[in-house]
Design a protein around this motif. Structure first.
Motif, PDB file in Angstrom:
ATOM      1  N   LYS A 106     -35.920  14.121 -40.327  1.00 20.65           N
ATOM      2  CA  LYS A 106     -37.261  14.677 -40.123  1.00 20.65           C
ATOM      3  C   LYS A 106     -38.257  14.068 -41.108  1.00 20.65           C
ATOM      4  O   LYS A 106     -39.378  13.693 -40.742  1.00 20.65           O
ATOM      5  CB  LYS A 106     -37.223  16.190 -40.273  1.00 20.65           C
ATOM      6  N   ALA A 107     -37.835  13.956 -42.368  1.00 15.82           N
ATOM      7  CA  ALA A 107     -38.716  13.374 -43.384  1.00 15.82           C
ATOM      8  C   ALA A 107     -38.961  11.897 -43.123  1.00 15.82           C
ATOM      9  O   ALA A 107     -40.080  11.397 -43.308  1.00 15.82           O
ATOM     10  CB  ALA A 107     -38.111  13.575 -44.774  1.00 15.82           C
TER      11      ALA A 107
ATOM     12  N   TRP B 246     -35.303  12.929 -49.235  1.00 20.49           N
ATOM     13  CA  TRP B 246     -36.020  12.541 -48.030  1.00 20.49           C
ATOM     14  C   TRP B 246     -35.459  11.265 -47.395  1.00 20.49           C
ATOM     15  O   TRP B 246     -35.559  11.087 -46.169  1.00 20.49           O
ATOM     16  CB  TRP B 246     -37.513  12.383 -48.319  1.00 20.49           C
TER      17      TRP B 246
ATOM     18  N   THR C  58     -48.149   8.938 -48.767  1.00 20.02           N
ATOM     19  CA  THR C  58     -48.958   9.370 -47.632  1.00 20.02           C
ATOM     20  C   THR C  58     -50.413   9.495 -48.078  1.00 20.02           C
ATOM     21  O   THR C  58     -50.695   9.826 -49.232  1.00 20.02           O
ATOM     22  CB  THR C  58     -48.480  10.718 -47.067  1.00 20.02           C
TER      23      THR C  58
ATOM     24  N   ARG D 154     -39.150  10.442 -40.252  1.00 16.82           N
ATOM     25  CA  ARG D 154     -40.170  10.359 -39.193  1.00 16.82           C
ATOM     26  C   ARG D 154     -41.552  10.679 -39.751  1.00 16.82           C
ATOM     27  O   ARG D 154     -42.540  10.037 -39.417  1.00 16.82           O
ATOM     28  CB  ARG D 154     -39.835  11.330 -38.054  1.00 16.82           C
ATOM     29  N   LYS D 155     -41.610  11.683 -40.619  1.00 14.90           N
ATOM     30  CA  LYS D 155     -42.891  12.080 -41.215  1.00 14.90           C
ATOM     31  C   LYS D 155     -43.517  10.924 -41.992  1.00 14.90           C
ATOM     32  O   LYS D 155     -44.744  10.715 -41.951  1.00 14.90           O
ATOM     33  CB  LYS D 155     -42.660  13.259 -42.166  1.00 14.90           C
TER      34      LYS D 155
END
Length: 287
Positions: free
Chosen positions: A280-281, A275, A206, A283-284
């Motif tokens: 959820k991860a 992850w 990221t 999508r993040k």
């Protein structure tokens, strides 16, 4: 056009060669490409828009299932499919899966038999005959994405098969992807290439900040490499930080070529446990 194929068929290398610039990351390790990568090729009198996709395979994990679904979803967006096959080391299970999916579509399909620089002529002729009997391809073109052999011929064939229409992108456009995304991908590529076998599947990147200095002479980028376990964090950092420094230096050079600017790249490593199996991860991280 959707570029489909098994993992490691050479799809991203082919797209980068056609573009004349690197936007899609590559490595010898499977599932390097995880997102749909759009590339625009401008030729005299035509514009070709390609969607490079992750390798098609029989997925089991949540991450790989999402990756394959993403790749197959491009079939609803294109006028033509380019199937890329490794002529040197075919992946028969993936090929059967792909041909089954393509047989359910009404799109014209062209076949690029890639890596012919590694195949003897008699074996190549045999493969052309075999593939021609397996599916009604609009064209079968042997190529080498690595050295560019016959890539122009393939592009001519695709250009002739495309419908007439107005261009989708301005003449200067290479992709619709933001620079932040490509920078993150280049960091991930170097982490994949420079670490062991277990790391590629556990790495996500990221961008924490992406700022151009007021003087306009340098871009400062802070990025985080996410892994699943503490042991993987140690591998990515390396002894006294040597591996992380190596990853950062190699990524910085590629990012500077892409942005045509000086880059200050700061990397961090963070453990995000499991992850690849956390919805959820996923999508993040954009999956």
């Amino acid at each position: 056009m959707a570029i489909l194929g098994a993992p490691n068929a050479g799809k991203s290398t082919l797209l980068n060669h056609m573009l004349g610039q690197k936007i899609s990351i590559t490595s010898k390790k499977p599932q390097t490409t995880r997102n749909r990568i759009l590339g625009v090729v401008h030729r005299t009198g035509s514009q070709m828009v390609f969607l490079d996709t992750p390798g098609i395979h029989r997925a089991k994990s949540p991450l790989n299932t999402r990756i394959v679904d993403m790749a197959l979803s491009t079939l609803s967006e294109v006028d033509l499919v380019l199937l890329v096959v490794d002529a040197h080391s075919p992946d028969e299970p993936a090929e059967r899966l792909l041909l089954d999916k393509l047989s359910q579509q009404r799109l014209p399909v062209m076949l690029a038999l890639n890596k012919i620089d590694q195949v003897q002529r008699p074996a190549l002729l045999s493969q052309i005959e075999r593939w021609s009997g397996m599916f009604p391809f609009a064209a079968v073109v042997p190529v080498s994405a690595k050295n560019g052999e016959q890539v122009d011929r393939l592009m001519d064939a695709m250009e002739a098969a495309l419908p007439v229409g107005a261009p989708f992108f301005p003449p200067e456009s290479l992709t619709d992807l933001p620079a932040r995304f490509i920078a993150a991908e280049m960091v991930r590529e170097k982490a994949i290439r420079l670490t062991g076998q277990e790391i590629p599947y556990a790495v996500a990147v990221t961008i924490d900040s992406f700022k151009e200095e007021k003087s306009g002479t340098r871009i400062r980028i802070h990025a985080t490499i996410h892994v699943e376990r503490e042991s993987q964090k140690g591998i990515v950092i390396g002894k006294q930080g040597t591996k992380l420094k190596q990853i950062g230096e190699a990524a910085r050079q590629d990012i500077e070529k892409m942005l045509d600017a000086k880059v200050f790249l700061k990397l961090f490593v963070r453990v995000q446990k499991n992850w690849t199996r956390d919805t959820k991860a996923l999508r993040k991280f954009g999956y």
